[in-house]
Design a protein around this motif. Sequence first.
Motif, PDB file in Angstrom:
ATOM      1  N   THR A  42       0.851  -1.183   0.000  1.00 52.18           N
ATOM      2  CA  THR A  42       0.000   0.000   0.000  1.00 52.18           C
ATOM      3  C   THR A  42       0.891   1.238   0.000  1.00 52.18           C
ATOM      4  O   THR A  42       1.939   1.265   0.650  1.00 52.18           O
ATOM      5  N   ASP A  43       0.491   2.248  -0.742  1.00 57.65           N
ATOM      6  CA  ASP A  43       1.204   3.520  -0.932  1.00 57.65           C
ATOM      7  C   ASP A  43       2.420   3.405  -1.851  1.00 57.65           C
ATOM      8  O   ASP A  43       3.117   4.385  -2.070  1.00 57.65           O
ATOM      9  N   GLU A  44       2.668   2.232  -2.401  1.00 56.28           N
ATOM     10  CA  GLU A  44       3.777   2.056  -3.340  1.00 56.28           C
ATOM     11  C   GLU A  44       3.336   2.502  -4.737  1.00 56.28           C
ATOM     12  O   GLU A  44       2.208   2.270  -5.155  1.00 56.28           O
ATOM     13  N   ILE A  45       4.244   3.156  -5.454  1.00 57.89           N
ATOM     14  CA  ILE A  45       4.002   3.559  -6.840  1.00 57.89           C
ATOM     15  C   ILE A  45       4.289   2.351  -7.732  1.00 57.89           C
ATOM     16  O   ILE A  45       5.324   1.703  -7.592  1.00 57.89           O
ATOM     17  N   ILE A  46       3.356   2.070  -8.636  1.00 58.46           N
ATOM     18  CA  ILE A  46       3.543   0.962  -9.565  1.00 58.46           C
ATOM     19  C   ILE A  46       3.395   1.469 -10.987  1.00 58.46           C
ATOM     20  O   ILE A  46       2.778   2.497 -11.233  1.00 58.46           O
ATOM     21  N   GLU A  47       3.962   0.734 -11.903  1.00 63.47           N
ATOM     22  CA  GLU A  47       3.922   1.056 -13.332  1.00 63.47           C
ATOM     23  C   GLU A  47       3.058   0.040 -14.059  1.00 63.47           C
ATOM     24  O   GLU A  47       2.897  -1.102 -13.600  1.00 63.47           O
ATOM     25  N   TYR A  48       2.545   0.437 -15.211  1.00 67.73           N
ATOM     26  CA  TYR A  48       1.822  -0.482 -16.080  1.00 67.73           C
ATOM     27  C   TYR A  48       2.696  -1.715 -16.321  1.00 67.73           C
ATOM     28  O   TYR A  48       3.882  -1.607 -16.610  1.00 67.73           O
ATOM     29  N   GLY A  49       2.114  -2.901 -16.149  1.00 65.96           N
ATOM     30  CA  GLY A  49       2.832  -4.151 -16.392  1.00 65.96           C
ATOM     31  C   GLY A  49       3.512  -4.729 -15.173  1.00 65.96           C
ATOM     32  O   GLY A  49       3.946  -5.885 -15.204  1.00 65.96           O
ATOM     33  N   ASP A  50       3.634  -3.953 -14.086  1.00 67.20           N
ATOM     34  CA  ASP A  50       4.228  -4.504 -12.860  1.00 67.20           C
ATOM     35  C   ASP A  50       3.348  -5.631 -12.332  1.00 67.20           C
ATOM     36  O   ASP A  50       2.119  -5.534 -12.333  1.00 67.20           O
ATOM     37  N   VAL A  51       3.975  -6.692 -11.850  1.00 68.69           N
ATOM     38  CA  VAL A  51       3.228  -7.768 -11.209  1.00 68.69           C
ATOM     39  C   VAL A  51       2.864  -7.301  -9.806  1.00 68.69           C
ATOM     40  O   VAL A  51       3.721  -6.873  -9.039  1.00 68.69           O
ATOM     41  N   ILE A  52       1.576  -7.357  -9.512  1.00 70.86           N
ATOM     42  CA  ILE A  52       1.066  -6.866  -8.227  1.00 70.86           C
ATOM     43  C   ILE A  52       0.986  -7.981  -7.193  1.00 70.86           C
ATOM     44  O   ILE A  52       1.366  -7.802  -6.042  1.00 70.86           O
TER      45      ILE A  52
END
Length: 94
Positions: A42-52
């Motif tokens: 939570t609160d982490e910045i993610i990019e398109y395509g990152d595995v969540i």
Amino acid sequence: MSSNSKNTNYEKTLNRGEKFSITAPDLGKNKDVIITNWLKKTDEIIEYGDVICEIENDKVVMELESFVTGKIIYMHPLNQKIKPNTEICIIEGL
């Protein structure tokens, strides 16, 4: 592109403050899934395509990727059975 905020198979650009829901996949025959591992926080910045996260049921283990770039503001708890199309993660545009 649709302005629908449900899962899609393309990258969606979020406006600042716009929220995007990622839902549990429908694997057919009302198969529940379980999130076994969050690879982001939570609160982490993610990019398109990152595995969540990693999800599984009695037949499949799979990685779930983000369709958007933004900040995670909600994550469903681990190790609970989840019905298809249940919201498991919310990402907010930056």
